[in-house]
Design an enzyme around this catalytic site. Structure first.
Site, PDB file in Angstrom:
ATOM      1  N   ASP A  71     -11.588   3.538   4.373  1.00 32.39           N
ATOM      2  CA  ASP A  71     -11.762   1.860   4.380  1.00 32.39           C
ATOM      3  C   ASP A  71     -13.081   2.157   4.300  1.00 32.39           C
ATOM      4  O   ASP A  71     -13.804   0.641   4.283  1.00 32.39           O
ATOM      5  CB  ASP A  71     -11.107   0.870   6.085  1.00 32.39           C
ATOM      6  CG  ASP A  71     -10.387  -0.209   6.161  1.00 32.39           C
ATOM      7  OD1 ASP A  71      -9.963  -0.434   4.092  1.00 32.39           O
ATOM      8  OD2 ASP A  71      -9.709  -0.534   6.259  1.00 32.39           O
ATOM      9  N   GLN A  98      -4.858  -1.290   9.621  1.00 31.08           N
ATOM     10  CA  GLN A  98      -4.919  -2.837   8.904  1.00 31.08           C
ATOM     11  C   GLN A  98      -5.365  -3.586   9.992  1.00 31.08           C
ATOM     12  O   GLN A  98      -5.534  -3.832  11.249  1.00 31.08           O
ATOM     13  CB  GLN A  98      -3.351  -3.560   9.127  1.00 31.08           C
ATOM     14  CG  GLN A  98      -3.619  -4.493   8.114  1.00 31.08           C
ATOM     15  CD  GLN A  98      -3.879  -4.728   6.503  1.00 31.08           C
ATOM     16  OE1 GLN A  98      -4.303  -3.419   5.369  1.00 31.08           O
ATOM     17  NE2 GLN A  98      -4.188  -5.733   5.467  1.00 31.08           N
ATOM     18  N   LYS A 147       0.906  -1.374   0.116  1.00 30.29           N
ATOM     19  CA  LYS A 147      -0.397   0.168  -0.386  1.00 30.29           C
ATOM     20  C   LYS A 147       0.597   1.519   0.349  1.00 30.29           C
ATOM     21  O   LYS A 147       0.780   2.459  -0.372  1.00 30.29           O
ATOM     22  CB  LYS A 147      -0.975  -0.063   1.081  1.00 30.29           C
ATOM     23  CG  LYS A 147      -2.402  -0.943   0.843  1.00 30.29           C
ATOM     24  CD  LYS A 147      -2.763  -1.146   2.132  1.00 30.29           C
ATOM     25  CE  LYS A 147      -3.965  -2.162   2.182  1.00 30.29           C
ATOM     26  NZ  LYS A 147      -4.530  -2.972   3.284  1.00 30.29           N
TER      27      LYS A 147
HETATM   28  N1  GUN Z   1      -7.737  -6.485   6.034  1.00 26.95           N
HETATM   29  C1  GUN Z   1      -7.823  -7.257   5.118  1.00 26.95           C
HETATM   30  N2  GUN Z   1      -8.385  -6.606   3.752  1.00 26.95           N
HETATM   31  C2  GUN Z   1      -9.170  -5.205   4.942  1.00 26.95           C
HETATM   32  C3  GUN Z   1      -9.588  -4.316   4.352  1.00 26.95           C
HETATM   33  O1  GUN Z   1      -9.860  -4.058   3.113  1.00 26.95           O
HETATM   34  N3  GUN Z   1      -8.925  -3.186   4.916  1.00 26.95           N
HETATM   35  C4  GUN Z   1      -8.631  -3.515   6.204  1.00 26.95           C
HETATM   36  N4  GUN Z   1      -8.648  -1.768   7.517  1.00 26.95           N
HETATM   37  N5  GUN Z   1      -7.602  -4.184   6.838  1.00 26.95           N
HETATM   38  C5  GUN Z   1      -7.722  -5.419   6.578  1.00 26.95           C
END
Ligand code: GUN
Length: 289
Positions: free
Chosen positions: A120, A97, A53
């Site tokens: 998110d 995350q 990311k």
């Molecule tokens: N862990 C796996 N997928 C995601 C997501 O889309 N957002 C977040 N914050 N954590 C994740």
């Protein structure tokens, strides 16, 4: 034989669009979108996702930061960090995350985010906007699935969609989007899950079958209508050297009867990051409008 929906190619296309928007924002407003990703603990898969990311952010010309905290972090310490990021004007988007270590309640953390920075789309305010038909930040994986469908010219309005899985991250928001009015909507949506009766029969009615149930190769050929579009959200790493990474769909037997299908890897996976970048830039645009 089904056409393969190429998530890597569509993700690249969206990232190019986002990059153009980043340049425009810098040129016209002098604003550089900033995304901070918070990672607690040492889950190896999460480290890979978070580093990807940050790298993608930098490549598209955005400001990115990763806040890494130890697995022993308390809920109060994480709340303090989120409060600091909420106040920081250079941070337009925050992503915590998941999963978090067990001493931390993820919903408490999500509820503490500034909803205007919640790229998110998981804060109850943003969930509410989505359910009310005015989405601001669409959760990245459902958003990516909708982009895969529309950019592959799959007809969503009027189609029978079955979403297998009801998580807050994927199944639930996706089912809301597809059944709402709006650019990804107007489908007839059935949500089912591990406790649904007659699962195979229900799945077989779908023109579009989205599988996010989290079980390796759960969907078999007898559950799929000939000509259906099949979207596989699962990711299950290889368990030994002879095995490949697989999804929630038995690809070898479903691909001959579907009209289109996403592979694993290279289908839904690459889309999530593209949509996160989209949301982060949109957060900066909203902030500076
Ligand atoms: N862990 C796996 N997928 C995601 C997501 O889309 N957002 C977040 N914050 N954590 C994740």
């Amino acid at each position: 034989m089904a056409d393969i929906i190429d998530g890597r190619a569509i993700s690249k296309e969206i990232q190019s669009e986002v990059q153009r928007d980043v340049e425009k924002l810098r040129a016209e407003k002098g604003v550089v979108p900033g995304l901070t990703v918070v990672l607690v603990g040492d889950d190896p898969a999460s480290h890979v996702y978070v580093n990807n990311k940050a790298k993608t952010c930098a490549r598209l010309g955005m400001r990115s930061a990763v806040e890494k905290l130890p697995a022993t972090t308390t809920q109060a310490e994480l709340l303090d960090l989120v409060a600091r990021l909420n106040r920081d004007p250079a941070v337009h988007g925050i992503l915590v995350q998941l999963p978090l270590p067990k001493q931390i309640n993820p919903q408490v953390i999500i509820n503490s985010l500034d909803p205007a920075k919640d790229v998110d789309g998981l804060h109850p305010f943003n969930v509410g906007l989505l359910c009310a038909g005015h989405p601001r930040f669409i959760p990245c994986t459902p958003y990516g699935i909708c982009e895969l469908l529309t950019r592959s010219a799959v007809q969503i309005p009027g189609s029978d969609v079955v979403v297998l899985g009801r998580s807050n991250l994927v199944g639930r928001p996706l089912s809301v989007l597809l059944s709402s009015k709006g650019r990804f909507g107007d489908a007839t949506v059935t949500v089912c899950h591990s406790r649904s009766a007659h699962l195979a029969e229900v799945c077989k009615r779908a023109d579009i079958l989205v599988v996010a149930i989290g079980q390796r190769e759960f969907v078999t050929a007898d559950m799929v209508k000939p000509g259906a579009v099949v979207i596989d959200v699962g990711t299950h790493p290889a368990r030994n050297e002879n095995e490949k990474m697989t999804g929630d769909v038995k690809f070898a037997e479903v691909s001959p009867i579907a009209s289109m299908i996403t592979p694993v890897p290279g289908g839904v996976g690459p889309m999530t990051i593209a949509m996160l970048m989209r949301n982060a830039v949109d957060a900066a645009v909203i902030r500076t409008a």
